[in-house]
Design a protein around this motif. Structure first.
Motif, PDB file in Angstrom:
ATOM      1  N   ILE A 308       0.842  -1.192   0.000  1.00 52.90           N
ATOM      2  CA  ILE A 308       0.000   0.000   0.000  1.00 52.90           C
ATOM      3  C   ILE A 308       0.877   1.241   0.000  1.00 52.90           C
ATOM      4  CG2 ILE A 308      -1.865  -1.139   1.280  1.00 52.90           C
ATOM      5  CD1 ILE A 308      -1.029   0.544   3.712  1.00 52.90           C
ATOM      6  N   ARG A 496      -9.065   6.484  -2.017  1.00 55.03           N
ATOM      7  CA  ARG A 496      -8.694   5.253  -2.703  1.00 55.03           C
ATOM      8  C   ARG A 496      -9.231   4.077  -1.906  1.00 55.03           C
ATOM      9  NH1 ARG A 496      -3.879   3.852  -2.733  1.00 55.03           N
ATOM     10  NH2 ARG A 496      -3.837   2.833  -4.770  1.00 55.03           N
ATOM     11  N   ILE A 498      -9.056  -0.324  -1.164  1.00 60.27           N
ATOM     12  CA  ILE A 498      -8.472  -1.667  -1.295  1.00 60.27           C
ATOM     13  C   ILE A 498      -9.508  -2.670  -0.802  1.00 60.27           C
ATOM     14  CG2 ILE A 498      -6.795  -3.251  -0.288  1.00 60.27           C
ATOM     15  CD1 ILE A 498      -4.697  -1.140  -0.475  1.00 60.27           C
ATOM     16  N   VAL A 505      -5.078  -8.800  -1.458  1.00 63.60           N
ATOM     17  CA  VAL A 505      -5.797  -7.712  -2.116  1.00 63.60           C
ATOM     18  C   VAL A 505      -6.507  -8.279  -3.348  1.00 63.60           C
ATOM     19  CG1 VAL A 505      -5.583  -5.530  -3.345  1.00 63.60           C
ATOM     20  CG2 VAL A 505      -4.214  -5.939  -1.287  1.00 63.60           C
ATOM     21  N   GLU A 508      -8.050  -2.963  -6.164  1.00 65.56           N
ATOM     22  CA  GLU A 508      -7.703  -1.659  -5.597  1.00 65.56           C
ATOM     23  C   GLU A 508      -7.752  -0.604  -6.687  1.00 65.56           C
ATOM     24  OE1 GLU A 508      -3.542  -1.012  -4.488  1.00 65.56           O
ATOM     25  OE2 GLU A 508      -3.099  -3.002  -5.302  1.00 65.56           O
TER      26      GLU A 508
END
Length: 543
Positions: A308, A496, A498, A505, A508
């Motif tokens: 991230i 944003r 995720i 993940v 995203e």
């Protein structure tokens, strides 16, 4: 009582005495719960909803609490006049309750099997393999994956949502006549929330069970309740059929409650802003040990290769089902649990730093935990809780300045500063959550991990807290990592997004793009469950 009435509450008042002063928490309320029907109590935190529910089972702290007026009749018997021995036979058998905070309701020293088995043994005499089979069945019904493997788990080994599901399994174990549900879906992600509501409705139909449902989520009330009572300041200001109250509310407070919803105004993307935090290929694997020698036979991959990057002034939303690794990721980033992989905060590598070496970074990176009751010391007043960080990180402040900062933080989260000398147990669940937010923002940090910060808040206060977080972000250029299962709140805040599942993940990108056009089946199912709960509950959304 007529034959179709199960519970009748009439002119009930509840008063608490402390230091010679008596406070009226519930003021002469009346309502009925018919057999097989669902009555919802809604209202702001501190309006008296939970106190009313606890009165039904005489679980208030007597003699500090008393009932100046009123009666509670269950199947024609007055519960308030019953001896303790008699009402014990009703608790857990005829009437059961799902508490709002599972971590404080479950015994940390007993396994899940022991805690559910105790109820089955006490009220049904089930032991051994019969009890075990029933426990596995209950855990499977409430959505615990691989339930047989969870029997030996302790509460701290489960996620918040999984603990809540265990509480629901305990409450349903003896198929009660009346289920009191005090915020039963607060800690659950949207897909499991839909499953639980569907399960409760199915059990209600099969068993003829009645429900007294306490919630701040008006969307749930629309789906599950037949009758709704709106509470404010200890009084029922309006009640009636759900369709009538929601369609044509008569009281101004009801109208305000229905109008309250977080306004979508997410922080803009900041592609040119400096990076506040970045992590690359972050992993948190918990060893699975077996046998006498406790050999490691495998790993639970709570976070498995997550990368991230969060820029100053942005909000990164982390969403996913309970147990997907969202909270573990947040704790790893703050170096509150061990992890593998580089973490960089404000240009400084954190991986490998000792506890002492991490201390200078702690003021700039704060967290609001999911369970406010578990994270607030019961031995410290609210003033002490909020002030503690100032003592540690800004010891040069004068007592007057510390007090001013505490008062300002309480005002920011909508709490009366005069309550700062009380203790956490004297507040409702939503009020405790606001105290936790105040403790984090009092240090004026650069980066805040928000782990379900609005999950225990009613709609009005939830909207206020979202506005507060947004305002603080704009004024102080704060950066947030926002973990939540409430996608409506995430949509209001996140720049944003995720999406996580099983520690990885799934998807995203910019939040607006993902909400408009999710690319994976899992993300589409998650969003459908959040924004169309009825479809999810009836099985239209794939589990």
């Amino acid at each position: 009582m007529s034959d179709d009435l199960l519970l009748r509450v009439k002119d009930l008042s509840v008063a608490f005495r402390q230091a010679g002063v008596e406070t009226l928490a519930v003021d002469r309320i009346s309502f009925d719960v018919p057999k097989g029907r669902t009555v919802a109590l809604v209202g702001e935190s501190g309006s008296g909803k939970s106190v009313t529910a606890l009165s039904v089972l005489k679980l208030l702290p007597y003699p500090q609490a008393r009932h100046p007026s009123g009666t509670i009749h269950f199947n024609g018997r007055d519960l308030l006049s019953m001896r303790e021995r008699d009402i014990r036979a009703i608790r857990g058998n005829d009437i059961t309750i799902i508490f709002q905070e599972p971590m404080t309701s479950l015994n940390p020293l007993h396994t899940i099997e022991q805690q559910i088995g105790e109820i089955l043994e006490l009220h049904r005499g089930l032991r051994g393999e019969k009890a075990r089979a029933r426990i596995v069945e209950l855990l499977d019904q409430v959505g615990i994956p691989d339930p047989a493997s969870r029997l030996a788990s302790y509460p701290h080994q489960l996620s918040g949502g999984q603990r809540q599901r265990v509480m629901i399994a305990m409450a349903l174990a003896n198929e009660p006549d009346l289920l009191i549900a005090d915020e039963p879906t607060t800690a659950l992600d949207v897909t499991v929330q839909a499953q639980i509501l569907k399960l409760l409705k199915e059990l209600q139909t099969r068993l003829g069970m009645a429900m007294l449902f306490i919630t701040h989520d008006l969307g749930i009330v629309r789906k599950i309740a037949d009758h709704v009572c709106v509470m404010n300041n200890g009084k029922i200001v309006e009640q009636g059929a759900v369709e009538r109250v929601f369609g044509a509310p008569e009281h101004s407070y009801t109208r305000a409650l229905l109008a309250a919803e977080p306004k979508p105004d997410p922080a803009p993307l900041q592609p040119q802003a400096p990076l506040v935090l970045e992590a690359d290929d972050l992993r948190v694997w918990f060893p699975v040990r077996r046998g006498v020698l406790r050999k490691t036979v495998g790993h639970i991959k709570a976070v498995d290769g997550v990368s991230i990057a969060v820029r100053q002034g942005e909000t990164l939303g982390i969403v996913g089902e309970s147990g997907s690794g969202k909270t573990t990721l947040g704790l790893a980033i703050l170096r509150l649990i061990s992890s593998q992989g580089p973490i960089v905060f404000m240009g400084q590598p954190l991986q490998g730093l000792s506890f002492k070496e991490m201390r200078p970074f702690r003021r700039g990176m704060q967290i609001v935990f999911q369970d406010p009751y578990g994270s607030l010391s019961p031995r410290m007043s609210v003033a002490d809780v909020i002030e503690e960080g100032l003592w540690v990180h800004q010891p040069h402040l004068s007592p007057q300045e510390r007090e001013r900062r505490v008062i300002q933080a309480l005002n920011d989260v909508g709490l009366d500063p005069l309550t700062r000398f009380r203790y956490p147990h004297e507040f409702s669940g939503g009020q405790r959550q606001r105290i936790a937010v105040a403790r984090a923002i009092v240090l004026e940090p650069d980066f805040v991990v928000l782990d379900e910060p609005t999950s225990a808040l009613d709609m009005i206060i939830q909207s206020q807290i979202v506005d507060l977080l947004r305002d603080l972000q704009k004024r102080k250029n704060l950066t947030y990592l926002f973990i939540s299962h409430d996608l409506r709140v995430v949509a209001a805040l996140a720049s944003r997004l995720i999406v996580m599942r099983n520690g990885k993940v799934v998807e995203e990108g910019p939040a607006g793009d993902l909400f408009r056009a999710p690319q994976t089946d899992y993300t589409r199912a998650l969003f459908a469950a959040a924004f169309n709960l009825e479809a999810a509950a009836t099985g239209i959304v794939a589990q």
